[in-house]
Design an enzyme around this catalytic site. Structure first.
Site, mmCIF file in Angstrom:
data_model
loop_
_atom_site.group_PDB
_atom_site.id
_atom_site.type_symbol
_atom_site.label_atom_id
_atom_site.label_comp_id
_atom_site.label_asym_id
_atom_site.label_seq_id
_atom_site.Cartn_x
_atom_site.Cartn_y
_atom_site.Cartn_z
ATOM 1 N N GLY A 89 0.825 -1.470 0.199
ATOM 2 C CA GLY A 89 0.102 -0.077 -0.003
ATOM 3 C C GLY A 89 0.823 1.304 -0.072
ATOM 4 N N SER A 121 5.743 -5.458 -1.297
ATOM 5 C CA SER A 121 5.728 -4.038 -1.688
ATOM 6 C C SER A 121 6.115 -3.055 -0.525
ATOM 7 C CB SER A 121 4.279 -3.480 -2.319
ATOM 8 O OG SER A 121 4.428 -2.438 -2.803
ATOM 9 N N ALA A 122 5.182 -2.157 -0.110
ATOM 10 C CA ALA A 122 5.541 -1.395 1.243
ATOM 11 C C ALA A 122 6.150 -2.348 2.574
ATOM 12 C CB ALA A 122 4.431 -0.565 1.631
ATOM 13 N N HIS A 158 8.561 -3.473 -7.540
ATOM 14 C CA HIS A 158 7.751 -3.087 -8.764
ATOM 15 C C HIS A 158 8.613 -2.376 -9.858
ATOM 16 C CE1 HIS A 158 3.931 -3.256 -6.612
ATOM 17 N NE2 HIS A 158 4.491 -2.713 -5.543
ATOM 18 N N GLU A 193 8.269 -7.099 -10.777
ATOM 19 C CA GLU A 193 6.992 -7.981 -10.300
ATOM 20 C C GLU A 193 7.200 -9.241 -10.740
ATOM 21 O OE1 GLU A 193 3.758 -5.394 -11.864
ATOM 22 O OE2 GLU A 193 3.857 -4.028 -9.980
#
Length: 235
Positions: A89, A121-122, A158, A193
């Protein structure tokens, strides 16, 4: 430490968290585990909704999660956690809430003591020394750029080689070049990714069928694949 750091949660056209689910299953083992899940990176949807999405996938692989926001004492939940999972997020929001709750250091110490950690991700960004190689907007003051420093290098999740068609701004590589210009001793891993890092038994490896691009000031950027030696990033 035992750490699984995933670039992204979902590949186009797939259900949420589908592509990495069997790696998560392998990572957590056959015995059912209920992990403490940290949904703080969610901004435009509720923490409960986030937990429902993640639990749906974890159930498929024989495990469960429980959102940290459902505990009366979050720090105690981390202390007692069998595993810790941190979703993606907005990294700035995630760091802010972890700092507000005084959980950044608590999680780091728990993971360093051997508790399995999964992030995407985060959730991968905050295992780095700093959040300064994240891609998202600084929508809030994180109360400091320092993160958990579980790994001594930076991840750019990403990672993209090209700009989207019609976009005239800087490429991701140009952005990272700016970072390493100011931080010449730090490696940055462009994690594409569909790929992830596994750190276990002091060994770092890449999982996935794409290469990882490694940057450091004064060195030519290199591409490494699954099976290559990534341990130099831990030095």
């Amino acid at each position: 430490m035992k750490v699984l750091l995933i670039s992204n949660s979902t590949m186009p056209g797939e259900p949420y968290l589908d592509y990495p689910k069997y790696e998560i299953q392998k990572f957590l083992g056959k015995k059912p585990v209920t992990a403490v899940f940290i949904p703080y990176a969610a901004v435009t949807f509720s923490f409960d909704t986030y937990c429902e999405k993640v639990e749906e996938r974890f159930v498929e692989i024989g495990h469960h999660i429980r959102g940290i926001h459902t505990f009366d004492k979050p720090a105690e939940a981390i202390k007692n956690a069998k595993a810790i999972v941190v979703g993606g997020g907005n990294t700035w929001q995630l760091a802010r809430m972890l700092n507000d709750q005084k959980l950044m250091e608590a999680i780091a110490q728990k993971v360093k003591s051997g508790t399995p950690y999964i992030g995407w991700s985060a959730g991968s960004n905050i295992t780095c020394p700093t959040l300064r190689t994240t891609n998202d907007m600084p929508i809030t003051d994180p109360k400091g750029f320092d993160c958990m420093n579980l790994i001594p290098f930076q991840i750019n999740p990403h990672y993209l080689d090209e700009n989207p068609e019609g976009h005239g701004g800087e490429t991701r590589e140009q952005r990272i070049s700016e970072f390493i210009e100011i931080n010449p001793s730090v490696y940055v891993a462009g994690l594409r990714e569909g790929t992830m890092f596994l750190l276990e038994n002091n060994q770092l490896g890449l999982i996935g069928d794409k290469t990882c691009r490694i940057f450091k000031k004064g060195e030519q950027a290199i591409e490494l694949s699954e099976g290559d030696d990534f341990n130099f990033l831990l030095e």
